[in-house]
Scaffold this motif. Structure first.
Motif, PDB file in Angstrom:
ATOM      1  N   UNK A   9      30.651 -13.555 -13.232  1.00  0.00           N
ATOM      2  CA  UNK A   9      30.290 -12.144 -13.178  1.00  0.00           C
ATOM      3  C   UNK A   9      29.405 -11.886 -14.386  1.00  0.00           C
ATOM      4  N   UNK A  10      28.203 -11.318 -14.158  1.00  0.00           N
ATOM      5  CA  UNK A  10      27.198 -11.312 -15.206  1.00  0.00           C
ATOM      6  C   UNK A  10      26.854  -9.930 -15.758  1.00  0.00           C
ATOM      7  N   UNK A  11      26.436  -8.992 -14.911  1.00  0.00           N
ATOM      8  CA  UNK A  11      26.015  -7.668 -15.373  1.00  0.00           C
ATOM      9  C   UNK A  11      25.835  -6.797 -14.140  1.00  0.00           C
ATOM     10  N   UNK A  12      25.850  -5.454 -14.306  1.00  0.00           N
ATOM     11  CA  UNK A  12      25.693  -4.617 -13.122  1.00  0.00           C
ATOM     12  C   UNK A  12      24.226  -4.443 -12.741  1.00  0.00           C
ATOM     13  N   UNK A  13      23.983  -3.685 -11.681  1.00  0.00           N
ATOM     14  CA  UNK A  13      22.640  -3.591 -11.104  1.00  0.00           C
ATOM     15  C   UNK A  13      21.629  -2.914 -12.009  1.00  0.00           C
ATOM     16  N   UNK A  14      22.107  -2.190 -13.021  1.00  0.00           N
ATOM     17  CA  UNK A  14      21.213  -1.518 -13.965  1.00  0.00           C
ATOM     18  C   UNK A  14      21.104  -2.278 -15.286  1.00  0.00           C
ATOM     19  N   UNK A  18      28.991  -1.208 -17.368  1.00  0.00           N
ATOM     20  CA  UNK A  18      29.813  -0.378 -16.487  1.00  0.00           C
ATOM     21  C   UNK A  18      29.005   0.804 -15.990  1.00  0.00           C
ATOM     22  N   UNK A  19      29.540   1.465 -14.968  1.00  0.00           N
ATOM     23  CA  UNK A  19      28.918   2.679 -14.475  1.00  0.00           C
ATOM     24  C   UNK A  19      28.099   2.527 -13.213  1.00  0.00           C
ATOM     25  N   UNK A  20      27.923   1.306 -12.721  1.00  0.00           N
ATOM     26  CA  UNK A  20      27.114   1.088 -11.527  1.00  0.00           C
ATOM     27  C   UNK A  20      27.894   1.323 -10.251  1.00  0.00           C
ATOM     28  N   UNK A  25      25.047  -4.905  -5.840  1.00  0.00           N
ATOM     29  CA  UNK A  25      23.813  -4.242  -5.426  1.00  0.00           C
ATOM     30  C   UNK A  25      22.589  -5.138  -5.554  1.00  0.00           C
ATOM     31  N   UNK A  26      22.750  -6.302  -6.184  1.00  0.00           N
ATOM     32  CA  UNK A  26      21.593  -7.165  -6.470  1.00  0.00           C
ATOM     33  C   UNK A  26      21.514  -8.395  -5.569  1.00  0.00           C
ATOM     34  N   UNK A  27      22.551  -8.662  -4.810  1.00  0.00           N
ATOM     35  CA  UNK A  27      22.537  -9.857  -3.962  1.00  0.00           C
ATOM     36  C   UNK A  27      21.544  -9.676  -2.820  1.00  0.00           C
ATOM     37  N   UNK A  28      20.664 -10.670  -2.656  1.00  0.00           N
ATOM     38  CA  UNK A  28      19.651 -10.616  -1.600  1.00  0.00           C
ATOM     39  C   UNK A  28      19.732 -11.798  -0.654  1.00  0.00           C
ATOM     40  N   UNK A 214      16.666  -9.847 -11.568  1.00  0.00           N
ATOM     41  CA  UNK A 214      17.675  -9.045 -10.898  1.00  0.00           C
ATOM     42  C   UNK A 214      17.940  -7.677 -11.476  1.00  0.00           C
ATOM     43  N   UNK A 215      17.083  -7.216 -12.419  1.00  0.00           N
ATOM     44  CA  UNK A 215      17.252  -5.882 -12.993  1.00  0.00           C
ATOM     45  C   UNK A 215      16.335  -4.918 -12.245  1.00  0.00           C
ATOM     46  N   UNK A 216      16.923  -4.042 -11.467  1.00  0.00           N
ATOM     47  CA  UNK A 216      16.147  -3.094 -10.686  1.00  0.00           C
ATOM     48  C   UNK A 216      15.866  -1.835 -11.500  1.00  0.00           C
ATOM     49  N   UNK A 217      14.803  -1.128 -11.132  1.00  0.00           N
ATOM     50  CA  UNK A 217      14.472   0.158 -11.763  1.00  0.00           C
ATOM     51  C   UNK A 217      14.352   0.027 -13.277  1.00  0.00           C
ATOM     52  N   UNK A 218      13.630  -1.012 -13.713  1.00  0.00           N
ATOM     53  CA  UNK A 218      13.459  -1.237 -15.148  1.00  0.00           C
ATOM     54  C   UNK A 218      12.643  -0.118 -15.776  1.00  0.00           C
ATOM     55  N   UNK A 219      13.182   0.485 -16.824  1.00  0.00           N
ATOM     56  CA  UNK A 219      12.465   1.528 -17.559  1.00  0.00           C
ATOM     57  C   UNK A 219      12.367   1.215 -19.047  1.00  0.00           C
ATOM     58  N   UNK A 220      12.949   0.086 -19.454  1.00  0.00           N
ATOM     59  CA  UNK A 220      12.898  -0.282 -20.864  1.00  0.00           C
ATOM     60  C   UNK A 220      14.042   0.270 -21.679  1.00  0.00           C
TER      61      UNK A 220
END
Length: 240
Positions: A9-14, A18-20, A25-28, A214-220
């Motif tokens: 288990x690595x990190x959430x979709x953002x 926590x909080x996702x 949400x990232x598995x394709x 696998x990081x979606x909606x990257x805003x920095x």
């Protein structure tokens, strides 16, 4: 040449802890190398690894297979705040579930052996697994050490834990061609680290790199950059 493959288990979709949304949400695709809970090639963690090997090789194979199943289950996502959800629902869950790296290892051991070793984090994992009677005493990983399916790897200080799901050679290479070179500097800035490696660090370039990892909606955001920098330091940041 085949590579040693680990699952965790690595990190959430953002890119957060926590909080996702619940579930992955990232598995394709399957096998899953991009998800919140997914497979990846073995690497040497910057904190170093301890290796805990199942005493029974057949049990080891079952533990490795359990982690493979968990990584490919789109219903299992990452959230430290709800880490014990996976213990209640199990790795075969057909409803949305959450975990973190240590609770997933516990769930895989439970699924493979029928024995719940009890709650632990990476800070006390070695002691708990040794006390379970299922594992040999911990050994410090050394470059080239043979790894076997079911081997549990945990950082030498609080950090991360994974399970070996497939292993067919003594691994000595921590970086493969699809990844950027490993960053060995001391900067905590993703931009500075990329620039030092002569990698385009513009926001557009970082967004593409983030998506490839696998990081979606990257805003920095700080959390997103910390995650990408952690991959760069491991030598496992995928090229865009």
């Amino acid at each position: 040449m085949a590579k040693v493959i680990i699952g965790s288990a690595r990190i959430d979709e953002k890119g957060n802890l926590s909080g996702g949304k619940s579930g992955d949400q990232k598995q394709t695709s399957r096998p899953d190398y991009a998800g919140e809970v997914s497979l990846q090639y073995f690497y040497v963690h910057k904190k170093g690894w301890y290796v805990l090997r199942p005493k029974d090789p057949e049990v080891g194979k079952r533990i490795g297979a359990a982690m493979m199943e968990a990584c490919n289950n789109v219903n299992i996502g990452y959230d430290q705040g709800n880490r014990l959800d996976i213990i209640k629902k199990g790795i075969k869950t057909t409803s949305k579930a959450e975990c973190d790296c240590s609770s997933l290892v516990r769930a895989c051991i439970l699924a493979a052996t029928g024995k719940d070793v009890g709650n632990f984090t990476t800070a006390n994992e070695c002691a708990v697994l040794e006390a379970s009677g299922l594992f040999e005493p911990k050994k410090a990983y050394k470059n080239g050490m043979e790894l076997r399916p079911g081997d549990v790897l945990v950082t030498k200080s609080k950090g991360h834990t994974v399970i070996v799901v497939d292993s067919s050679y003594k691994n000595t290479n921590t970086t493969v061609g699809e990844y950027f070179p490993m960053y060995t500097g001391t900067s905590n800035s993703l931009v500075d680290a990329l620039v030092s490696l002569k990698i385009n660090a513009s926001k557009d370039a970082r967004k593409k790199i983030a998506e490839a990892n696998g990081v979606r909606d990257y805003t920095g955001t700080a959390n997103q950059n910390v995650y990408l920098l952690s991959l760069l330091k491991k030598g496992t940041l995928k090229k865009a």
